[in-house]
Scaffold this active site. Sequence first.
Site, PDB file in Angstrom:
ATOM      1  N   ALA A  91      -5.260  -2.366   5.453  1.00  0.00           N
ATOM      2  CA  ALA A  91      -6.646  -1.998   5.791  1.00  0.00           C
ATOM      3  C   ALA A  91      -7.504  -2.100   4.539  1.00  0.00           C
ATOM      4  O   ALA A  91      -6.989  -2.107   3.414  1.00  0.00           O
ATOM      5  CB  ALA A  91      -6.710  -0.576   6.340  1.00  0.00           C
TER       6      ALA A  91
ATOM      7  N   LYS B 160     -12.706   1.629  11.714  1.00  0.00           N
ATOM      8  CA  LYS B 160     -11.403   2.097  12.187  1.00  0.00           C
ATOM      9  C   LYS B 160     -11.468   2.405  13.683  1.00  0.00           C
ATOM     10  O   LYS B 160     -10.515   2.145  14.413  1.00  0.00           O
ATOM     11  CB  LYS B 160     -10.939   3.326  11.392  1.00  0.00           C
TER      12      LYS B 160
ATOM     13  N   GLY C  48       0.832  -1.203   0.000  1.00  0.00           N
ATOM     14  CA  GLY C  48       0.000   0.000   0.000  1.00  0.00           C
ATOM     15  C   GLY C  48       0.865   1.251   0.000  1.00  0.00           C
ATOM     16  O   GLY C  48       2.104   1.180   0.095  1.00  0.00           O
ATOM     17  N   MET C  49       0.202   2.409  -0.080  1.00  0.00           N
ATOM     18  CA  MET C  49       0.955   3.667  -0.176  1.00  0.00           C
ATOM     19  C   MET C  49       1.880   3.869   1.029  1.00  0.00           C
ATOM     20  O   MET C  49       3.064   4.159   0.888  1.00  0.00           O
ATOM     21  CB  MET C  49      -0.052   4.831  -0.294  1.00  0.00           C
ATOM     22  N   LEU C  50       1.350   3.689   2.230  1.00  0.00           N
ATOM     23  CA  LEU C  50       2.174   3.880   3.434  1.00  0.00           C
ATOM     24  C   LEU C  50       3.124   2.702   3.647  1.00  0.00           C
ATOM     25  O   LEU C  50       4.289   2.894   4.023  1.00  0.00           O
ATOM     26  CB  LEU C  50       1.272   4.045   4.667  1.00  0.00           C
TER      27      LEU C  50
ATOM     28  N   THR D 101      -9.491   0.199   2.642  1.00  0.00           N
ATOM     29  CA  THR D 101      -9.459   1.663   2.678  1.00  0.00           C
ATOM     30  C   THR D 101     -10.466   2.333   1.732  1.00  0.00           C
ATOM     31  O   THR D 101     -10.459   3.553   1.596  1.00  0.00           O
ATOM     32  CB  THR D 101      -8.040   2.181   2.329  1.00  0.00           C
TER      33      THR D 101
ATOM     34  N   TYR E  54     -16.668   2.935   7.162  1.00  0.00           N
ATOM     35  CA  TYR E  54     -15.200   2.857   7.234  1.00  0.00           C
ATOM     36  C   TYR E  54     -14.717   3.444   8.564  1.00  0.00           C
ATOM     37  O   TYR E  54     -13.927   2.821   9.280  1.00  0.00           O
ATOM     38  CB  TYR E  54     -14.603   3.622   6.040  1.00  0.00           C
TER      39      TYR E  54
HETATM   40  N1  LIG Z   1      -5.038   7.035   2.385  1.00  0.00           N
HETATM   41  C1  LIG Z   1      -5.540   7.929   3.236  1.00  0.00           C
HETATM   42  O1  LIG Z   1      -5.898   9.060   2.865  1.00  0.00           O
HETATM   43  C2  LIG Z   1      -5.670   7.577   4.697  1.00  0.00           C
HETATM   44  C3  LIG Z   1      -6.194   8.531   5.578  1.00  0.00           C
HETATM   45  C4  LIG Z   1      -6.318   8.212   6.920  1.00  0.00           C
HETATM   46  C5  LIG Z   1      -5.921   6.969   7.380  1.00  0.00           C
HETATM   47  N2  LIG Z   1      -5.430   6.058   6.513  1.00  0.00           N
HETATM   48  C6  LIG Z   1      -5.009   4.736   7.035  1.00  0.00           C
HETATM   49  O2  LIG Z   1      -3.632   4.573   6.778  1.00  0.00           O
HETATM   50  C7  LIG Z   1      -3.343   3.198   6.544  1.00  0.00           C
HETATM   51  C8  LIG Z   1      -2.553   3.039   5.244  1.00  0.00           C
HETATM   52  O3  LIG Z   1      -3.346   3.593   4.192  1.00  0.00           O
HETATM   53  P1  LIG Z   1      -2.883   3.532   2.673  1.00  0.00           P
HETATM   54  O4  LIG Z   1      -3.430   4.735   2.017  1.00  0.00           O
HETATM   55  O5  LIG Z   1      -1.434   3.222   2.585  1.00  0.00           O
HETATM   56  O6  LIG Z   1      -3.756   2.293   2.194  1.00  0.00           O
HETATM   57  P2  LIG Z   1      -3.628   1.419   0.863  1.00  0.00           P
HETATM   58  O7  LIG Z   1      -2.726   2.066  -0.123  1.00  0.00           O
HETATM   59  O8  LIG Z   1      -5.016   1.064   0.466  1.00  0.00           O
HETATM   60  O9  LIG Z   1      -2.885   0.116   1.411  1.00  0.00           O
HETATM   61  C9  LIG Z   1      -3.517  -0.841   2.205  1.00  0.00           C
HETATM   62  C10 LIG Z   1      -2.906  -2.193   1.855  1.00  0.00           C
HETATM   63  O10 LIG Z   1      -3.546  -3.206   2.649  1.00  0.00           O
HETATM   64  C11 LIG Z   1      -3.837  -4.284   1.777  1.00  0.00           C
HETATM   65  N3  LIG Z   1      -4.884  -5.153   2.303  1.00  0.00           N
HETATM   66  C12 LIG Z   1      -6.203  -5.146   2.005  1.00  0.00           C
HETATM   67  N4  LIG Z   1      -6.820  -6.173   2.607  1.00  0.00           N
HETATM   68  C13 LIG Z   1      -5.867  -6.842   3.305  1.00  0.00           C
HETATM   69  C14 LIG Z   1      -5.882  -8.018   4.094  1.00  0.00           C
HETATM   70  N5  LIG Z   1      -6.997  -8.733   4.281  1.00  0.00           N
HETATM   71  N6  LIG Z   1      -4.726  -8.440   4.665  1.00  0.00           N
HETATM   72  C15 LIG Z   1      -3.573  -7.757   4.452  1.00  0.00           C
HETATM   73  N7  LIG Z   1      -3.503  -6.646   3.692  1.00  0.00           N
HETATM   74  C16 LIG Z   1      -4.630  -6.205   3.119  1.00  0.00           C
HETATM   75  C17 LIG Z   1      -4.240  -3.608   0.488  1.00  0.00           C
HETATM   76  O11 LIG Z   1      -4.242  -4.516  -0.600  1.00  0.00           O
HETATM   77  P3  LIG Z   1      -5.323  -4.222  -1.806  1.00  0.00           P
HETATM   78  O12 LIG Z   1      -4.913  -2.927  -2.398  1.00  0.00           O
HETATM   79  O13 LIG Z   1      -5.145  -5.397  -2.700  1.00  0.00           O
HETATM   80  O14 LIG Z   1      -6.663  -4.150  -1.144  1.00  0.00           O
HETATM   81  C18 LIG Z   1      -3.149  -2.560   0.375  1.00  0.00           C
HETATM   82  O15 LIG Z   1      -1.978  -3.058  -0.224  1.00  0.00           O
HETATM   83  C19 LIG Z   1      -4.676   2.470   6.578  1.00  0.00           C
HETATM   84  O16 LIG Z   1      -4.880   1.922   7.853  1.00  0.00           O
HETATM   85  C20 LIG Z   1      -5.696   3.575   6.360  1.00  0.00           C
HETATM   86  O17 LIG Z   1      -6.928   3.260   6.981  1.00  0.00           O
HETATM   87  C21 LIG Z   1      -5.289   6.328   5.179  1.00  0.00           C
END
Ligand SMILES: NC(=O)c1ccc[n+]([C@@H]2O[C@H](COP(=O)([O-])OP(=O)(O)OC[C@H]3O[C@@H](n4cnc5c(N)ncnc54)[C@H](OP(=O)(O)O)[C@@H]3O)[C@@H](O)[C@H]2O)c1
Length: 305
Positions: free
Chosen positions: A71, A139, A10-12, A73, A135
């Site tokens: 997550a 969380k 994922g991005m983070l 997301t 969502y």
């Molecule tokens: N992005 C934002 O603006 C934002 C804002 C506030 C908080 N957050 C939180 O920050 C964290 C990181 O966000 P991010 O933007 O990096 O998210 P992201 O890019 O969507 O990365 C999440 C990763 O988790 C993977 N995933 C999904 N289901 C899973 C499972 N069952 N087991 C293991 N991995 C799984 C996803 O795979 P797939 O892509 O194949 O589903 C993806 O690679 C998350 O907890 C998110 O809730 C994000």
Amino acid sequence: MRILITGANGMLGEKCSLKMSEKHEVFASDVQEDLQFKCPIPYTKIDLTEPKQIKAVVEKFEPEAIINCAAYTDVDGSEDNQELARAINVQGVQNLIDVAKPYNAHIVHISTDYVFDGSSGPYEEDDEINPINFYGKTKFESEKVLVESNLPVTIIRTNVLFGNSQSKAANFVNWVVENLRKGETIKVVNDQFGNPTWVNGLAEVAQKVIEQKLEGIFHYGGEDYLSRFEFALEIADVFSLDNKLIEKVTTRALSQKAERPYKAGLISDKLKKSLDIKLYSIKDALKHMKAEIEETEEQKDAESQ
Ligand SMILES: NC(=O)c1ccc[n+]([C@@H]2O[C@H](COP(=O)([O-])OP(=O)(O)OC[C@H]3O[C@@H](n4cnc5c(N)ncnc54)[C@H](OP(=O)(O)O)[C@@H]3O)[C@@H](O)[C@H]2O)c1
């Protein structure tokens, strides 16, 4: 230090993997079969809904810290796929806790300003929790299971993450840049406020939290508080694109499936007092991001020749 990263593709997760592996022993995992960016670290598939997969890696690697970047997301998708969203965001976290318990691993978990209702942001850690979409509810439930886990735990709430990434192309900045480059008009809401957060800054913070064994609930966001529309204008400015293609629209006019908090965003003072950290301004972060994109594109060009 041995650090297990979930959601590494994922991005983070990508940024944490790249940054933390410069200094620590990092083991990466995600639901995909392979690591989807270049980084010389071990990787195994872990689906958080499969306790056996978590157990196999934790027993072998014995992490001292786990950073949970995994997550579900998709905010609108969470309304339609509630069971799946809860299975990943809540039960998945419980599974991680159950497996990590014998090792007393420090769990660093990422949460969101969507645990608040957006009536009076930006928010401090002790402000009233009241998620208005599914969502956000999952969380908040994930935070509760962690707080009750009796493990060393850190919850970092963040908002509107953006940054360059080798594996995940989809974030707000990429979307704005791609459309404006094609000369296409985009509609951006002018009534949702937050403080967009550069993902590199959050990875730095997560590393410091692990190294300094800082526990508790903390907020981390960018320095500037602004609407999504104003954010899009900043993007157009830094990437030298035509801002006349950005049209203001209200949230109501978009008719999104999930309700959105209007005045969201986070106050990071508690974290600033606890760690020696920097909040990035939108301009600085976007300039760094642009430079990283150019570097990635140059590398890709060189490899294809
Ligand atoms: N992005 C934002 O603006 C934002 C804002 C506030 C908080 N957050 C939180 O920050 C964290 C990181 O966000 P991010 O933007 O990096 O998210 P992201 O890019 O969507 O990365 C999440 C990763 O988790 C993977 N995933 C999904 N289901 C899973 C499972 N069952 N087991 C293991 N991995 C799984 C996803 O795979 P797939 O892509 O194949 O589903 C993806 O690679 C998350 O907890 C998110 O809730 C994000």
